[in-house]
Motif scaffolding. Structure first.
Motif, short mmCIF file in Angstrom:
data_model
loop_
_atom_site.label_atom_id
_atom_site.label_comp_id
_atom_site.label_asym_id
_atom_site.label_seq_id
_atom_site.Cartn_x
_atom_site.Cartn_y
_atom_site.Cartn_z
N SER A 57 -16.37 28.53 34.73
CA SER A 57 -16.84 28.30 36.09
C SER A 57 -15.77 27.72 36.97
O SER A 57 -15.77 27.94 38.17
CB SER A 57 -18.06 27.38 36.06
N MET A 58 -14.84 26.95 36.39
CA MET A 58 -13.85 26.23 37.18
C MET A 58 -12.47 26.90 37.17
O MET A 58 -11.46 26.27 37.42
CB MET A 58 -13.74 24.78 36.68
N ARG A 66 -22.30 22.14 37.26
CA ARG A 66 -21.82 20.75 37.36
C ARG A 66 -22.96 19.75 37.18
O ARG A 66 -22.87 18.79 36.42
CB ARG A 66 -21.15 20.52 38.71
N ASP A 67 -24.08 19.97 37.86
CA ASP A 67 -25.22 19.05 37.75
C ASP A 67 -25.80 19.04 36.35
O ASP A 67 -26.22 17.99 35.84
CB ASP A 67 -26.30 19.45 38.76
N SER A 119 -19.60 13.78 42.20
CA SER A 119 -20.96 13.24 42.22
C SER A 119 -20.94 11.73 42.30
O SER A 119 -19.98 11.09 41.87
CB SER A 119 -21.72 13.66 40.96
N ASP A 166 -22.04 27.57 40.12
CA ASP A 166 -21.05 26.54 39.74
C ASP A 166 -21.59 25.13 40.01
O ASP A 166 -21.38 24.20 39.22
CB ASP A 166 -19.76 26.77 40.53
N LEU A 179 -17.72 25.34 31.46
CA LEU A 179 -16.98 24.62 32.50
C LEU A 179 -15.67 25.31 32.79
O LEU A 179 -15.25 25.45 33.94
CB LEU A 179 -16.74 23.17 32.06
N LEU A 219 -16.51 21.60 45.79
CA LEU A 219 -17.50 20.66 45.24
C LEU A 219 -17.00 19.24 45.37
O LEU A 219 -15.86 18.93 44.98
CB LEU A 219 -17.77 21.00 43.77
N ASP A 274 -23.57 17.03 34.07
CA ASP A 274 -23.77 15.60 34.36
C ASP A 274 -25.06 15.10 33.71
O ASP A 274 -25.12 14.00 33.15
CB ASP A 274 -23.82 15.36 35.86
#
Length: 481
Positions: A10-11, A427-428, A24, A423, A7, A21, A431
């Motif tokens: 990627s962030m 994230r998915d 969600s 990325d 994370l 993004l 989650d």
């Protein structure tokens, strides 16, 4: 490589031109948690409501009368104690004209309990809960002092026994007609035709006047041994100058055998006090019971609780209403005159069910219900996460495909686009891991693939940078050949 590292990497910041993004929507796990929480709260509410309705006070209507009688006073006192002690079962007295009317009210179903006489017709729906008290039959003739002296010498023609009542007038003390029936039973036992004996109903307050005016030759009263009504009637007779001569029912055992609702008993000497002591000797007689009966079909648990409360409150009520001391347990034998109520029998025999015994089935089924709801919830949650797991697997495969594409890519812009997509996949996937759709092993496999993808993108960008021609220098002139 853990999820936090992925994370972070990627962030670190989107590349130029990278899409922003959006957060969600609410995760399926959170929705499932809310559904399970709502279900559990609903079940707890249902169990609480069931407990409240099971334990809330139950009010039983009891028919008793007349309102001026001792039975009503006793029941009223018990009802007050039940209410004051906040007992589980409460009483609401319903006033009737007497035991016969109370029996009719029980038979019609308008009341739950009734106080009835055992020597009157008992409704088929009646089941005994307790013996409220036992009444004895007291029969005495009236004699002047001269007649009493002659009777002792054997020369008197006054009433000396029950057979001498033929052709006489007998005052029946009290307003109920049932006592007249009792007189008829006694007369028949001795072979005396009841039609040859005049029965006169006498209120308790008119006994003295009836004796003084020689309206009656003998008197019959029925009630508990400590009944004030009987004692006052005997005393009123003595005060008129006519001495009471108590008549013994010597055939009491035979009468009880012929009429099971009666019992043979005796009146001890001095039971009614006075000077001289009355009676001066023990007198044989018969007795009958006043019962508290319940309607067939009443809850055994409720009646068992009522019976327990009744015998507990008896000690409290005795100081106010001495008649409470006469309350007895019912006959639990199978051949009892009035069949016993199962709940009352359980209390008498010490087999009353405890709270766990009563509600063990309810508790067990509640636990089973919770277990089934938990299992169903887990299955439903797994079912909801099925699509999420499928989507995560597809995204992992897409990441592997992008890994192969990145190694052959000839455009930095295309690599940036794949980085942006990676990325979103990250994230998915995180989650999905948070929601429980995938486990740590799947997350580890994804981490390896993502690491390889990042390395491939970085290597490819470096290779493309080295292979690209240098840009021309400003102001430089081309060399001549």
């Amino acid at each position: 490589m853990n999820s936090a590292r992925l994370l972070s990497r990627s962030m670190d910041g989107p590349d130029p031109g990278e899409a922003v993004l959006q957060p969600s929507p609410r995760s399926p796990r959170r929705r499932m948690t809310l559904i399970l929480l709502a279900t559990i709260l609903a079940l707890i509410g249902a169990v609480s409501a069931g407990y409240y309705f099971a334990m809330r006070p139950v009010t039983l209507k009891i028919a008793v009368g007349p309102q001026t009688g001792d039975d009503y006073k006793l029941i009223q006192a018990l009802a007050q104690v039940f209410a004051r002690e906040r007992n589980t079962v409460r009483l609401r007295p319903v006033v009737t004209d007497g035991p016969a009317a109370s029996a009719v009210a029980l038979k019609s179903g308008t009341v739950d309990l009734a106080v009835i006489r055992g020597d009157l017709p008992v409704p088929k729906v009646a089941q005994s809960v307790a013996v409220l008290h036992k009444n004895v039959a007291v029969l005495w003739a009236l004699a002047s002092a001269e007649q009493k002296a002659k009777r002792k010498s054997g020369k008197s023609s006054a009433i000396a026994g029950i057979t001498d009542l033929a052709g006489k007038r007998v005052g029946v003390v009290g307003r109920t007609e049932a006592n007249a029936g009792l007189l008829g039973v006694i007369l028949q036992q001795y072979g005396v035709d009841p039609a040859k004996v005049q029965s006169i109903a006498l209120p308790a307050g008119e006994v003295a006047e009836a004796v003084r005016s020689r309206k009656v030759d003998a008197l019959l009263a029925a009630g508990p041994l400590n009944s004030k009504t009987i004692a006052d009637a005997v005393l009123a007779t003595a005060h008129t100058g006519r001495e009471p001569v108590f008549l013994s029912v010597d055939s009491a055992e035979a009468l009880a055998a012929n009429h099971p609702s009666y019992e043979a008993t005796s009146i001890p000497a001095g039971a009614f006090g006075g000077a001289p002591v009355r009676p001066d000797n023990e007198i044989k007689t018969v007795s009958f019971s006043h019962y508290i009966v319940a309607r067939d079909g009443a809850s055994d648990t409720t009646i068992a609780t009522f019976t327990e409360q009744l015998f507990t409150a008896r000690q409290i009520v005795m100081s106010e209403v001495p008649l409470a001391a006469k309350i007895e347990t019912p006959d639990t034998d199978k051949d009892a005159v009035i069949p016993v109520q199962p709940g009352a029998a359980a209390y008498v025999d010490g087999e009353e069910r405890s709270f766990l015994d009563r509600y063990s089935d309810l508790i067990w089924f509640s636990l089973m219900g919770l277990s089934l709801i938990g299992s169903a919830g887990a299955w439903f949650a797994s079912y909801l996460r099925k699509d999420e797991r499928t989507s995560t697997a597809a995204q992992r495969q897409r990441l592997l495909d992008m890994l192969a594409t990145a190694r052959r890519c000839s455009s930095a812009e295309e690599l940036d686009t794949m980085q942006t997509e990676a990325d979103a996949i990250l994230r998915d996937t995180l989650d999905a891991y948070e929601n429980g759709a995938i486990d740590s092993a799947a997350l580890t496999a994804f981490s390896i693939a993502l690491e390889q993808f990042h390395n491939a993108v970085a290597d490819r960008k470096l290779l493309l940078s080295d292979a690209s021609p240098l840009p021309p220098v400003r102001g430089a002139r081309p060399q001549a050949v």
